[in-house]
Write an enzyme that holds these catalytic residues in place. Structure first.
Site, PDB file in Angstrom:
ATOM      1  N   PRO A 181       0.756  -1.315   0.052  1.00  0.00           N
ATOM      2  CA  PRO A 181       0.117  -0.040   0.033  1.00  0.00           C
ATOM      3  C   PRO A 181       0.765   1.310   0.161  1.00  0.00           C
ATOM      4  O   PRO A 181       0.410   2.404  -0.206  1.00  0.00           O
ATOM      5  CB  PRO A 181      -0.777  -0.122   1.102  1.00  0.00           C
ATOM      6  CG  PRO A 181      -0.617  -1.587   1.568  1.00  0.00           C
ATOM      7  CD  PRO A 181       0.675  -2.018   1.049  1.00  0.00           C
ATOM      8  N   GLU A 186       3.230  -8.601   8.059  1.00  0.00           N
ATOM      9  CA  GLU A 186       3.326  -7.125   8.116  1.00  0.00           C
ATOM     10  C   GLU A 186       3.892  -6.343   7.044  1.00  0.00           C
ATOM     11  O   GLU A 186       4.281  -5.395   6.939  1.00  0.00           O
ATOM     12  CB  GLU A 186       3.649  -6.710   9.670  1.00  0.00           C
ATOM     13  CG  GLU A 186       2.647  -7.079  10.799  1.00  0.00           C
ATOM     14  CD  GLU A 186       1.156  -6.846  10.455  1.00  0.00           C
ATOM     15  OE1 GLU A 186       0.949  -6.056  10.154  1.00  0.00           O
ATOM     16  OE2 GLU A 186       0.529  -8.110  10.583  1.00  0.00           O
ATOM     17  N   ARG A 231      -3.189  -8.810 -20.471  1.00  0.00           N
ATOM     18  CA  ARG A 231      -4.218  -8.684 -21.569  1.00  0.00           C
ATOM     19  C   ARG A 231      -3.773  -7.461 -22.806  1.00  0.00           C
ATOM     20  O   ARG A 231      -4.497  -7.399 -23.688  1.00  0.00           O
ATOM     21  CB  ARG A 231      -5.437  -8.439 -21.135  1.00  0.00           C
ATOM     22  CG  ARG A 231      -5.668  -7.181 -20.043  1.00  0.00           C
ATOM     23  CD  ARG A 231      -7.122  -7.245 -19.281  1.00  0.00           C
ATOM     24  NE  ARG A 231      -8.033  -7.220 -20.115  1.00  0.00           N
ATOM     25  CZ  ARG A 231      -8.589  -6.064 -20.959  1.00  0.00           C
ATOM     26  NH1 ARG A 231      -8.018  -4.918 -20.733  1.00  0.00           N
ATOM     27  NH2 ARG A 231      -9.991  -6.256 -21.420  1.00  0.00           N
ATOM     28  N   ASP A 280     -11.103  -0.897 -24.803  1.00  0.00           N
ATOM     29  CA  ASP A 280     -11.446  -0.661 -23.280  1.00  0.00           C
ATOM     30  C   ASP A 280     -11.661   0.629 -23.065  1.00  0.00           C
ATOM     31  O   ASP A 280     -10.791   1.528 -23.520  1.00  0.00           O
ATOM     32  CB  ASP A 280     -10.087  -1.178 -22.714  1.00  0.00           C
ATOM     33  CG  ASP A 280     -10.165  -2.746 -22.787  1.00  0.00           C
ATOM     34  OD1 ASP A 280     -10.860  -3.304 -23.091  1.00  0.00           O
ATOM     35  OD2 ASP A 280      -9.181  -3.405 -22.250  1.00  0.00           O
TER      36      ASP A 280
HETATM   37  N1  4HQ Z   1      -0.624  -5.586   0.950  1.00  0.00           N
HETATM   38  N2  4HQ Z   1      -1.379  -3.036  -2.930  1.00  0.00           N
HETATM   39  C1  4HQ Z   1       0.308  -5.915   2.916  1.00  0.00           C
HETATM   40  C2  4HQ Z   1      -1.453  -4.715   0.180  1.00  0.00           C
HETATM   41  C3  4HQ Z   1      -1.220  -4.269  -1.127  1.00  0.00           C
HETATM   42  C4  4HQ Z   1      -1.965  -3.300  -1.670  1.00  0.00           C
HETATM   43  C5  4HQ Z   1       0.467  -6.256   0.118  1.00  0.00           C
HETATM   44  C6  4HQ Z   1      -1.253  -5.792   2.506  1.00  0.00           C
HETATM   45  C7  4HQ Z   1       1.527  -6.303   1.163  1.00  0.00           C
HETATM   46  C8  4HQ Z   1       2.413  -7.270   3.203  1.00  0.00           C
HETATM   47  N3  4HQ Z   1      -0.465  -4.563  -2.002  1.00  0.00           N
HETATM   48  N4  4HQ Z   1       1.368  -6.750   2.350  1.00  0.00           N
HETATM   49  N5  4HQ Z   1      -3.055  -2.402  -1.062  1.00  0.00           N
HETATM   50  O1  4HQ Z   1      -2.637  -4.435   0.864  1.00  0.00           O
HETATM   51  O2  4HQ Z   1      -0.402  -4.173  -2.998  1.00  0.00           O
END
Ligand code: 4HQ
Length: 266
Positions: free
Chosen positions: A89, A117, A155, A170
């Site tokens: 994130p 985590e 795609r 698209d």
């Molecule tokens: N995660 N976009 C935590 C995500 C995520 C997101 C992936 C959760 C990595 C450790 N990954 N792990 N939003 O929420 O890509």
């Protein structure tokens, strides 16, 4: 194009890659997806893949050694120009423009799907080229995020979509939301299909669809309309040069839509 996914749950990736457009693309050898499981590189009796965070607190992190070894193994197998991407994130928000960029450059992608985590920050600094996010929400693992990247990029790879479902059609390829679609029957609980779609006038139908796409984008995602107006005249990649940006026809169609919706919803 090769995708290498570093994941403790390769079954998730394999299952998702076996279906639909993606399954066919892999069967026909248009793209390849390889899973690499850090657990296979663990060195202790219990094949430990998690470890405790310095500073304490709840939750675990990916254990450094098996993860680093898995990334090294992927780098060995992938092309020298492969990009290493960590899904998180904290990363750069994915959109159709960035998807198109990787699909055009088509480097091998090594996608790190983390669990727990997350991973040690020194791994991010030393082994990761880019950090990507699929949206502002928290997943329980990076596998679904990696799958979103694979699906969206694949795609756009040559031959993956037939002419019938060409990516050029698209919505987001034009920077707009999609127009509404209708199929049989012609009437559902008293609601009919817009007459123009039954007219057989292909030019009128194309104009109506573009107008609907513009109108819905203006109503639901006005910032995309602003971006489109700004994109006018800027050098777009070869594959997208047409249809992107703003022109007199779009201006006219949107003005018409806004007029017609004055006493309607917004
Ligand atoms: N995660 N976009 C935590 C995500 C995520 C997101 C992936 C959760 C990595 C450790 N990954 N792990 N939003 O929420 O890509």
């Amino acid at each position: 194009m090769n995708f290498y996914v570093i994941s403790l749950f390769p079954e998730m990736i394999e299952q998702a890659c076996s279906c639909g457009v993606l399954g066919r693309a892999i069967k026909h050898g248009l793209i390849r997806v390889h899973c690499i499981n850090p657990r296979d590189f663990a060195q202790d009796r219990h094949r430990t893949v998690d470890d405790r965070p310095y500073g304490g607190g709840p939750g675990m992190l990916m254990k450094w050694q098996p993860l680093a070894a898995a990334i090294d193994a992927a780098k060995q197998q992938a092309s020298a120009m492969a990009k290493v991407i960590y899904m998180s994130p904290q990363g750069k928000l994915l959109n159709q423009q960035s998807v198109r960029q990787v699909a055009d450059a088509a480097p091998d992608l090594i996608l790190i799907a983390g669990r727990y985590e997350g991973i040690d920050e020194r791994l991010v600094e030393q082994l990761i080229d880019e950090e990507w996010s699929i949206g502002d929400y928290v997943l329980s693992g990076g596998e679904l995020a990696a799958m979103v990247v694979i699906d969206a990029v694949a795609r756009l790879c040559p031959g993956v979509l037939g002419d019938e479902q060409s990516a050029q059609q698209d919505s987001f390829m034009q920077g707009l939301l999609d127009c509404p679609h209708y199929t049989r029957p012609e009437e559902i609980h008293g609601y009919t299909v817009p007459a123009v779609l039954l007219s057989g006038d292909h030019k009128a139908i194309a104009q109506w669809r573009l107008q609907q796409a513009l109108g819905r984008t203006w109503l639901r995602r006005p910032e995309l309309i602003e971006a489109l107006k700004k994109a006018t005249g800027t050098a777009a990649p070869e594959s997208t040069a047409h249809n992107v940006g703003w022109d007199d026809n779009k201006e006219k169609l949107l003005t018409e839509f806004i007029q017609a919706n004055k006493n309607g919803s917004r």
